[in-house]
Structure formats: structure tokens, C-alpha cells
Design a protein around this motif. Structure first.
Motif, short mmCIF file in Angstrom:
data_model
loop_
_atom_site.label_atom_id
_atom_site.label_comp_id
_atom_site.label_asym_id
_atom_site.label_seq_id
_atom_site.Cartn_x
_atom_site.Cartn_y
_atom_site.Cartn_z
N ILE B 191 0.85 -1.19 0.00
CA ILE B 191 0.00 0.00 0.00
C ILE B 191 0.89 1.25 0.00
CG2 ILE B 191 -1.89 1.20 1.19
CD1 ILE B 191 -2.69 -1.65 0.44
N ASP B 192 0.60 2.14 -0.90
CA ASP B 192 1.38 3.38 -1.00
C ASP B 192 0.98 4.33 0.14
OD1 ASP B 192 2.81 5.57 -1.74
OD2 ASP B 192 1.56 6.07 -3.48
N GLN B 193 1.95 4.69 0.96
CA GLN B 193 1.66 5.57 2.10
C GLN B 193 2.20 6.98 1.86
OE1 GLN B 193 -0.27 4.12 4.06
NE2 GLN B 193 0.28 1.97 4.28
N SER B 194 2.63 7.27 0.62
CA SER B 194 3.38 8.52 0.39
C SER B 194 2.51 9.77 0.54
CB SER B 194 4.04 8.48 -0.98
OG SER B 194 3.04 8.40 -1.98
N SER B 195 1.20 9.63 0.49
CA SER B 195 0.34 10.82 0.54
C SER B 195 0.23 11.43 1.93
CB SER B 195 -1.06 10.48 0.02
OG SER B 195 -1.66 9.57 0.91
N TRP B 196 0.61 10.66 2.95
CA TRP B 196 0.43 11.18 4.32
C TRP B 196 1.64 10.98 5.23
CZ3 TRP B 196 1.15 7.89 8.38
CH2 TRP B 196 1.18 6.52 8.06
N ALA B 197 2.50 10.00 4.89
CA ALA B 197 3.55 9.60 5.83
C ALA B 197 4.55 10.74 6.11
CB ALA B 197 4.28 8.38 5.29
N LEU B 198 5.08 10.74 7.30
CA LEU B 198 6.07 11.74 7.69
C LEU B 198 7.47 11.26 7.28
CD1 LEU B 198 4.77 12.71 11.24
CD2 LEU B 198 4.02 13.53 9.01
N THR B 199 7.90 11.71 6.14
CA THR B 199 9.15 11.19 5.57
C THR B 199 10.20 12.27 5.38
OG1 THR B 199 8.08 11.42 3.42
CG2 THR B 199 8.07 9.23 4.40
N GLY B 200 9.98 13.42 5.98
CA GLY B 200 10.90 14.54 5.77
C GLY B 200 10.33 15.46 4.71
N ALA B 201 10.34 16.77 4.97
CA ALA B 201 9.62 17.71 4.10
C ALA B 201 10.48 18.28 2.99
CB ALA B 201 9.01 18.83 4.94
N ASP B 202 11.42 17.44 2.49
CA ASP B 202 12.22 17.90 1.35
C ASP B 202 11.33 18.00 0.11
OD1 ASP B 202 14.45 18.05 2.81
OD2 ASP B 202 15.43 16.26 2.01
N ASN B 203 11.32 19.17 -0.50
CA ASN B 203 10.55 19.38 -1.74
C ASN B 203 9.05 19.12 -1.60
OD1 ASN B 203 12.97 19.96 -3.16
ND2 ASN B 203 13.35 17.74 -3.26
N ARG B 204 8.54 19.24 -0.40
CA ARG B 204 7.09 19.22 -0.25
C ARG B 204 6.70 20.02 0.97
NH1 ARG B 204 6.05 16.18 4.15
NH2 ARG B 204 6.98 14.13 4.43
N GLU B 205 5.40 20.30 1.07
CA GLU B 205 4.89 21.02 2.23
C GLU B 205 5.08 20.18 3.49
OE1 GLU B 205 3.38 24.21 2.60
OE2 GLU B 205 4.52 24.30 0.72
N PRO B 206 5.38 20.82 4.63
CA PRO B 206 5.46 20.05 5.87
C PRO B 206 4.11 19.42 6.22
CG PRO B 206 6.39 22.25 6.15
CD PRO B 206 5.72 22.23 4.83
N ARG B 207 4.17 18.28 6.92
CA ARG B 207 2.94 17.61 7.36
C ARG B 207 3.01 17.41 8.86
NH1 ARG B 207 3.76 12.71 3.07
NH2 ARG B 207 2.96 13.79 1.22
N HIS B 208 1.90 17.23 9.47
CA HIS B 208 1.95 16.78 10.86
C HIS B 208 0.78 15.83 11.13
CE1 HIS B 208 -1.30 19.50 11.87
NE2 HIS B 208 -1.30 19.03 13.12
N ILE B 209 1.00 14.96 12.12
CA ILE B 209 -0.05 14.02 12.53
C ILE B 209 -0.32 14.27 14.00
CG2 ILE B 209 -0.58 11.58 12.95
CD1 ILE B 209 1.18 10.87 10.57
N ALA B 210 -1.58 14.41 14.34
CA ALA B 210 -1.94 14.58 15.76
C ALA B 210 -3.36 14.09 15.96
CB ALA B 210 -1.82 16.04 16.17
N SER B 211 -3.65 13.66 17.16
CA SER B 211 -5.03 13.22 17.43
C SER B 211 -5.86 14.37 17.99
CB SER B 211 -5.02 12.04 18.40
OG SER B 211 -4.31 12.38 19.56
N ILE B 212 -5.20 15.49 18.28
CA ILE B 212 -5.94 16.63 18.84
C ILE B 212 -6.72 17.34 17.73
CG2 ILE B 212 -3.94 18.19 18.63
CD1 ILE B 212 -4.92 19.51 21.27
#
Lengths: 178, 365
Positions: B191-212
Motif C-alpha cells: 500500500i502506498d503511504q506517500s500521501s500522508w507519511a512523515l518522511t521529511g519535508a524535502d521538496n514538499r509542504e510540511p505535514r503533521h499528525i496529531a489526534s488533537i
């Protein structure tokens, strides 16, 4: 067929090993089989046991409270399990180390001087293999050849030099039961 | 090439399957009766250039799992009973964060420290959990060493596909016993997880995951979305075994290793002319209510058998409440001594006589 055997002895006598040998042989013959070690607060030099359940259907439970058969390689194992065997069952006993007289009339006993046989053959540590030979002669759940075939796959590399001795021990245990 | 059967211990089977499934990181703290999983992985994972961390505690292990899972890789921890209890807060966060990961729970006997005997006392712990909030831990329960392998694969796949924590619920008997089994290839798509996974924000917008979620409507929608996944999992990933349920008057319900003993007792009952079948849910959570209802509508009674004081029993009862009024009997006890086929058969015979005699009279038995 639906049978089981509990194998018990001192830690270091190779109790778990012959259980796995038997289980692998059964697997190779297409039987369902489980192998379960006793576990809990075990200590070095204490007694150890494992149970092998064999069936031509699925094995239901890997734990057995009242085994149909027991191989007792030492005196504490004989004392502990003699009373637990199902009526009609068999106890294969290492008479080199077990000096007690049998106390039941509803089970079959096979007393074989396993350590002595192993010693005379020059392989004292192979009393476990002698016991397996004696067991499969008493209760032919599996052929001697099947066991030997598994030995050939388990005793390779550095252990290969032990193969001939093990086969001899198996033979002698087998022949010791009339 | 078809792989040959090997004589494999349940714990090693799970560990080998995790490696074969592509598990990239394992975090754990030893506890009997599952320590062989960590033992195996402690040498195998470094050999393969993957991560093995002997965590300083179970609390640390579950939070490491959260961190690793948030990068989208396949990650796993394994533990048992009183130690899984320590992981409950982390599991709630993992569920809230929608992070894929696998928890292997090899039940020992409780409560408290209990002991290492096989038990089913953690059905509630696995399926109801002790973490806070509305969430479920998707749970699969194997009944053989082969299923330990197949369901480890399934756990990784379901966790990755639905971005959810998944539990493999085994017990001390399955963990410690050896049985012929084949560690085949991981049979599921990646399964491709690239759309959400935290893999380092090189050349893309930063992401964050939180339950809040501070917005009340956003929070509501988020949990609704999480629960929609559970519906999809029940619809698409359900697994169960039905044995001789056609034409059965009484159906035995059991899961895990007790189910294999119950199956042998059902075979014995059938030989003796008792119309008895077995239903074994393999997916325990979300619970397959509809299938239980369908079965219940065709039988005169259910006998639930568990090595605990009646846990899945509550889900069986809840499933058929208001649908069909049949007697639900229970046979179980706390762990310590494993059940025997004869013991279960005796219960089946008693319940069968009681229910069938009451309904049809003795002539029909």
C-alpha cells in the motif's frame, strides 16, 4: 490414529531433542503433530519434559493432562508421571536410572537400561535416542527409517560425525524391546 | 517454488512472518510467553538492515511504534497481558492518529502478574481496550501455527490499507508449541503511504499528525471517519470458520486455541449423533454480529466456550439481542489448566440434552 507421548528426563538428556525428532518424522509422514515443551520456573539440572501429540486428523490440543504414553529417562520423571498415564497406556522407562518397581497394573511397562546400552555402545549421551528406538518399537507410530531420515537432515555439518552413533543407538534401543 | 512444511514454534512463526511481510522496525520488551519473537528478530532484523530496538519499557515500545508507524513503514511490537496493559494509552493515540502498525499479544493468565499459562483472559483487553476515547483495535485470533503466519500477514496488510493499529491475539499454547507450517510469501499488495507519511519535508509542504482536534465538528467527523473504516474492515476483511453449522441444532462458539479443542469435541458429538456445529470468529474486532445473527436464527441454542470467565460471550449476547430469543449457555473458567476434548464434549452433551429435551422432548435426541 490419535496418540501422544510425554518425554521426561533431566535437563541435558536430550528430552526436547528427541521430541522434535519424533515430531519431524511424523510431519514428514504427513501426520498432524504438535510438540510442546513444559515451561515455567525450570532450573538447570532439574527435570524437563515435552509432549508430542500425533493424529491423522487435526491435533486438537497440544497440552495433555493425562498422557497415553510416557518415556521416563530418569527417576524423578518416573515418580512424577507414572500415576498420570491413561489406563491402557505405556511407560517406557530407563531402568539404568529408575530403580523403583512399577505400581500400576493397568498400564504397560517397558524397562530398558538405556544409559547402559548407550554407554556400552560408546555413546552415553545417546540414552535419549535409545529411548526413542525403544518407544517406536513398543508403539509403532512411526517407522525407524523415518526417524533416521530426520536425523540425516538435523545432524549435518559439524554434527555429521554423530550421525552413525545416533543411528546405532536408535537400532539398539529398538532391538532392546522384544 | 512451493515451500516445504517446517516444524515451527508459534512465536518463531510470527517473527518469521513479520520479516517476510516486510516489517521494517520492531520495538519490544521481553515477557513470557512471547519472548522468542523478540529473540528471533534481535538477530534477524539487524542482518537485514532493519530496526530492532530493545525498549526500556512497554510504554517506550508502544510510543516508538507510534513514531515508526507515522513514517508509513511496517512496524510491530509484541507483548503479553500485564505488559500490553501498559501500552493502552499509546494504542489510543495510535488509533486517534490513524497510524498503521501491528501489536502481537500472546495472552498469559491474569489478572495482575498472573502466570505464563495459556489463557483467553485478554479478549476484553484486545477488543475493548483500556485506552481513552472512541476507537477499536482491529483484532485477529489464530488457532494454529499456520494461522499465526497467515494472520500476521493479514495484520500488516489491514493495518497498512486502513491506517489502523491491528492486533494478533495469540496465547501461550500457540506461542510455545511447534506444529508443521509453511512460511509462504507475503500474499498482499503493498500500500502506498506517500500521501500522508512523515518522511521529511524535502521538496514538499510540511505535514503533521496529531489526534488533537480543537474544532468540535472536525473532531466529530474525524472519529466518524475512523469508525467508517471499521465498517469497511468488517465488510472486506472478515475471516471466520464454520464447521458443521448446516443443520446444527446447537452451535458452539469459540475462538483461538480453545476453538481447535472445541472442534474435536464437535466431531465427537457428530459421531454420536448430536447435531452440533462450531462457529469460530477469526476477526474478533470489529465483531461479526451479522454472521452470529444468521447462525442464531437457524439453531435452538448456543454454547460459548472460552478459557476465561465469559468475555466473547458478551459480544455473542449483544449480537443476537432483540433478533432471536434462544438460550446462550457458557462454559469457561480462568486459565491454569487447559481444557480437554472430553471435558468440552461432556458440556456439549449436557447442554444439548437440556435445550433439545426442553424443546422437543427426549424422543428427538
Amino acid at each position: 490414529m490419535d496418540s501422544n507421548v510425554l518425554i521426561a528426563g533431566f535437563g541435558g538428556q536430550g528430552v526436547l531433542f528427541i521430541g522434535q525428532l519424533l515430531a519431524r518424522a511424523c510431519m514428514n509422514e504427513g501426520l498432524s503433530v504438535t510438540w510442546t515443551p513444559s515451561y515455567g520456573a525450570e532450573m538447570r539440572g532439574g527435570t524437563v519434559n515435552c509432549t508430542v501429540c500425533i493424529s491423522d486428523d487435526e491435533v486438537a490440543c497440544a497440552y495433555v493432562a493425562e498422557p497415553k504414553n510416557v518415556i521416563a529417562l530418569n527417576a524423578p520423571s518416573f515418580a512424577k508421571f507414572e500415576s498420570k498415564i491413561k489406563p491402557g497406556g505405556t511407560m517406557v522407562v530407563n531402568s539404568s536410572l529408575v530403580k523403583s518397581a512399577p505400581s500400576r497394573t493397568d498400564i504397560n511397562y517397558k524397562f530398558v537400561p538405556m544409559t547402559e546400552i548407550a554407554h556400552n555402545a560408546g555413546h552415553e549421551k545417546m540414552a535419549n535416542i535409545v529411548s526413542l528406538g525403544a518407544f517406536i518399537k513398543t508403539l509403532p507410530v512411526i517407522s525407524k527409517d523415518s526417524i533416521v531420515n530426520v536425523m540425516r537432515t538435523m545432524l549435518t555439518g559439524k554434527k555429521a560425525i554423530m550421525l552413525e552413533g545416533n543411528i546405532q543407538a536408535l537400532d539398539e534401543g529398538f532391538e532392546a524391546v522384544k | 517454488m512451493k515451500k516445504e512444511k517446517e516444524l515451527l514454534k508459534g512465536n518463531y512463526a510470527i517473527a518469521q512472518a513479520a520479516v517476510e511481510a516486510g516489517c521494517q522496525s520492531y520495538f519490544g520488551y521481553p515477557i513470557t510467553p512471547q519472548s522468542e519473537i523478540g529473540e528471533y528478530l534481535s538477530t534477524k532484523m539487524p542482518e537485514l538492515g532493519r530496526a530492532f530496538v530493545a525498549a526500556e519499557s512497554e510504554v517506550a515500545a508502544i510510543n516508538m511504534l507510534l513514531g515508526a508507524g507515522s513514517t508509513g513503514v511496517k512496524a510491530m511490537t509484541s507483548s503479553s497481558s500485564c505488559a500490553v496493559a501498559l501500552m493502552q494509552e499509546g494504542l489510543s493515540f495510535i488509533a486517534g492518529d490513524e497510524i498503521p502498525c501491528v501489536l502481537v499479544s500472546v495472552m498469559r493468565a491474569g489478572p495482575g502478574l498472573g502466570y505464563i499459562y495459556a489463557s483467553q483472559g485478554d479478549y476484553f483487553q484486545a477488543t475493548k481496550g483500556g485506552g481513552n476515547g472512541d476507537y477499536k483495535i482491529v483484532t485477529f485470533a489464530p488457532a494454529s501455527v499456520q494461522e499465526c503466519i497467515d494472520l500476521t500477514y493479514k495484520c500488516f496488510y489491514v493495518s497498512q490499507k486502513y491506517r489502523t493499529p491491528v492486533c494478533l491475539l495469540a496465547d501461550g499454547m500457540l506461542g510455545q508449541m511447534m506444529e508443521p507450517a509453511v512460511v509462504g510469501k507475503y500474499p498482499y499488495e503493498e500500500i502506498d503511504q506517500s500521501s500522508w507519511a512523515l518522511t521529511g519535508a524535502d521538496n514538499r509542504e510540511p505535514r503533521h499528525i496529531a489526534s488533537i482536534e480543537r474544532e468540535e465538528e472536525t473532531l466529530r467527523k474525524r472519529v466518524v471517519k475512523i469508525f467508517e473504516k471499521y465498517n469497511q474492515i468488517l465488510k472486506n476483511e472478515n475471516l471466520f470458520e464454520k464447521y458443521e453449522t448446516e443443520g446444527a441444532k446447537i452451535v458452539i462458539t469459540a475462538f483461538g486455541s480453545i476453538a481447535r479443542i472445541a472442534k474435536a469435541a464437535v466431531k465427537m458429538a457428530r459421531k454420536n449423533g448430536l447435531k452440533v456445529g462450531l462457529f469460530r470468529p477469526i476477526l474478533l474486532n470489529p465483531f461479526p454480529e451479522k454472521i452470529v445473527q444468521e447462525i442464531a436464527q437457524k439453531v435452538d441454542g448456543i454454547l460459548d466456550i472460552e478459557l476465561n470467565c465469559g468475555q466473547m460471550l458478551q459480544d455473542i449476547k449483544a449480537s443476537i439481542a432483540g433478533v432471536v430469543a434462544i438460550p446462550i449457555k457458557f462454559y469457561g473458567r480462568p486459565a491454569g489448566v487447559m481444557m480437554t476434548v472430553e471435558e468440552i464434549y461432556e458440556q456439549i452433551e449436557n447442554v444439548y440434552k437440556e435445550i433439545i429435551e426442553k424443546k422437543y422432548g427426549t424422543a428427538c435426541i
